[in-house]
Design a protein around this motif. Sequence first.
Motif, PDB file in Angstrom:
ATOM      1  N   UNK A 178       0.850  -1.031  -0.030  1.00 36.27           N
ATOM      2  CA  UNK A 178      -0.050   0.053   0.076  1.00 36.27           C
ATOM      3  C   UNK A 178       1.216   1.271  -0.163  1.00 36.27           C
ATOM      4  N   UNK A 179       0.534   2.198  -0.930  1.00 40.97           N
ATOM      5  CA  UNK A 179       1.326   3.477  -1.221  1.00 40.97           C
ATOM      6  C   UNK A 179       0.746   4.394  -0.229  1.00 40.97           C
ATOM      7  N   UNK A 180       1.547   4.540   1.062  1.00 40.00           N
ATOM      8  CA  UNK A 180       1.111   5.441   2.142  1.00 40.00           C
ATOM      9  C   UNK A 180       2.226   6.377   2.637  1.00 40.00           C
ATOM     10  N   UNK A 181       1.961   7.579   3.175  1.00 44.62           N
ATOM     11  CA  UNK A 181       3.076   8.587   3.619  1.00 44.62           C
ATOM     12  C   UNK A 181       3.493   8.067   5.111  1.00 44.62           C
ATOM     13  N   UNK A 182       4.823   8.237   5.221  1.00 47.71           N
ATOM     14  CA  UNK A 182       5.484   8.103   6.435  1.00 47.71           C
ATOM     15  C   UNK A 182       5.185   9.107   7.527  1.00 47.71           C
ATOM     16  N   UNK A 183       4.725  10.326   6.937  1.00 50.06           N
ATOM     17  CA  UNK A 183       4.541  11.574   7.822  1.00 50.06           C
ATOM     18  C   UNK A 183       5.730  12.145   8.412  1.00 50.06           C
ATOM     19  N   UNK A 184       6.912  11.743   7.753  1.00 49.11           N
ATOM     20  CA  UNK A 184       8.156  12.257   8.544  1.00 49.11           C
ATOM     21  C   UNK A 184       9.169  12.820   7.431  1.00 49.11           C
ATOM     22  N   UNK A 185      10.407  13.259   7.716  1.00 50.24           N
ATOM     23  CA  UNK A 185      11.339  13.670   6.821  1.00 50.24           C
ATOM     24  C   UNK A 185      11.918  12.403   5.807  1.00 50.24           C
ATOM     25  N   UNK A 186      12.125  13.178   4.658  1.00 45.62           N
ATOM     26  CA  UNK A 186      12.737  11.938   3.651  1.00 45.62           C
ATOM     27  C   UNK A 186      13.832  11.206   4.238  1.00 45.62           C
ATOM     28  N   UNK A 187      14.442  11.742   4.937  1.00 41.17           N
ATOM     29  CA  UNK A 187      15.649  11.124   5.819  1.00 41.17           C
ATOM     30  C   UNK A 187      15.401  11.312   7.308  1.00 41.17           C
ATOM     31  N   UNK A 188      14.797  10.176   7.760  1.00 45.16           N
ATOM     32  CA  UNK A 188      14.306  10.316   9.259  1.00 45.16           C
ATOM     33  C   UNK A 188      15.745  10.424   9.923  1.00 45.16           C
ATOM     34  N   UNK A 189      15.540  11.112  11.068  1.00 39.91           N
ATOM     35  CA  UNK A 189      16.473  11.268  12.167  1.00 39.91           C
ATOM     36  C   UNK A 189      15.688  10.742  13.549  1.00 39.91           C
ATOM     37  N   UNK A 190      16.799   9.903  14.298  1.00 38.65           N
ATOM     38  CA  UNK A 190      16.284   9.772  15.658  1.00 38.65           C
ATOM     39  C   UNK A 190      14.780   9.324  15.921  1.00 38.65           C
ATOM     40  N   UNK A 191      14.098  10.132  16.645  1.00 37.25           N
ATOM     41  CA  UNK A 191      12.807   9.670  17.012  1.00 37.25           C
ATOM     42  C   UNK A 191      11.720   9.552  15.705  1.00 37.25           C
ATOM     43  N   UNK A 192      12.009  10.291  14.715  1.00 41.19           N
ATOM     44  CA  UNK A 192      11.217  10.248  13.674  1.00 41.19           C
ATOM     45  C   UNK A 192      11.265   8.902  13.164  1.00 41.19           C
ATOM     46  N   UNK A 193      12.081   7.999  13.304  1.00 40.09           N
ATOM     47  CA  UNK A 193      12.171   6.625  12.760  1.00 40.09           C
ATOM     48  C   UNK A 193      10.904   5.584  13.058  1.00 40.09           C
ATOM     49  N   UNK A 194      10.846   5.849  14.352  1.00 38.60           N
ATOM     50  CA  UNK A 194       9.644   5.073  14.929  1.00 38.60           C
ATOM     51  C   UNK A 194       8.277   5.705  14.579  1.00 38.60           C
ATOM     52  N   UNK A 195       8.497   6.926  14.579  1.00 42.49           N
ATOM     53  CA  UNK A 195       7.148   7.586  14.097  1.00 42.49           C
ATOM     54  C   UNK A 195       6.840   7.376  12.754  1.00 42.49           C
ATOM     55  N   UNK A 196       7.709   7.167  11.758  1.00 44.49           N
ATOM     56  CA  UNK A 196       7.411   6.729  10.374  1.00 44.49           C
ATOM     57  C   UNK A 196       7.004   5.781  10.211  1.00 44.49           C
ATOM     58  N   UNK A 197       7.618   4.513  11.175  1.00 42.72           N
ATOM     59  CA  UNK A 197       7.123   3.108  11.064  1.00 42.72           C
ATOM     60  C   UNK A 197       5.629   3.154  11.381  1.00 42.72           C
ATOM     61  N   UNK A 198       5.334   3.678  12.693  1.00 43.17           N
ATOM     62  CA  UNK A 198       3.940   3.681  13.192  1.00 43.17           C
ATOM     63  C   UNK A 198       3.022   4.375  12.436  1.00 43.17           C
TER      64      UNK A 198
END
Length: 317
Positions: A178-198
């Motif tokens: 499914x094509x969905x947005x991660x909602x975080x930066x194109x290059x995630x840093x630190x806590x953005x990573x877990x947020x993007x996965x969620x």
Amino acid sequence: MKVAVAGTFNVFHSGHKAMVDRALSFDGEVYIGITSDEMARNSRGFISPYYMRYNAVKGYVESRGKACCLFKLEDVYGPPEIMRSIDVLIVSEETLKNGKKVVERFSSNKKIELSVVKMVSKTDGSKISSTDVMNGVCSRSGDMEAIDVAVGSLNFVKVEAVREVMERIYGDVRIFATNVSSGVSEQPFEEETEKGARNRAESCIGSHTLGVGIEAGVFDRYGCLYDIQYCAIIDRQKNVTIGMGPGFRYPGDVSRLVRSGMTVSEAIEKIYGEHDIGRSSGAIGVLSRGILDRKELTKQSVIAAMIPRLCDGSLKL
């Protein structure tokens, strides 16, 4: 006797197994051609990288306990140095037309026998295809009622990593990319990573049994930059489990470019000349010189996210 079979093998399924099994049933040398990425893209859209298709075929042949020669196929006819010596060519009902072209091309050298394999069906009686498997219509075996798992990405590496882990746990599964947005930066840093996965997991679950989100991010540790991959898995009851894959440190030149604002993909391409690594072996494939590829690394994060579900009875399906 020399036997040949060829195909794209895009998501290796029961129909492909039937073709390979027919070839392995003959006594003698077996040659298996796998279409190159360039050739496959001419007739298909969503295509698995060559190395993944090669490894899938190789793994299956090894599980059957018979040696064979795997080669890259650049056109419908195959390498003349191989095809001139072939005694039997394995084809499906669908590829019979092309098989006849091959026989005609090399008929001046020797007679090549065509061995036709009947198409394998899904549970509704229609033929199985890689497209159906990729679209979640059925499992690799053709089961249209198997557990359905959504993946919040169209990235083939992520999708196949999830498929392989879920098959180990549940057996037959249907995977929906499914094509969905991660909602975080194109290059995630630190806590953005877990947020993007969620965000990916929550966005793709819909009415599916499970939703899976995967995000790789950059972490500053011990004065260096590390890659750590997160996987989030959500179920219909909104329970979320999180897992991480093993981290690895980026070389200094990559780290400097990433700190200056480049993505990891951009930095790897600039330094190593490798394009679009996210859809191939990944940064880990380049940096480990092929010892480890991104799919295997991704599988570790998916397994880690599934551990609470394997251990906690309240989270079981």
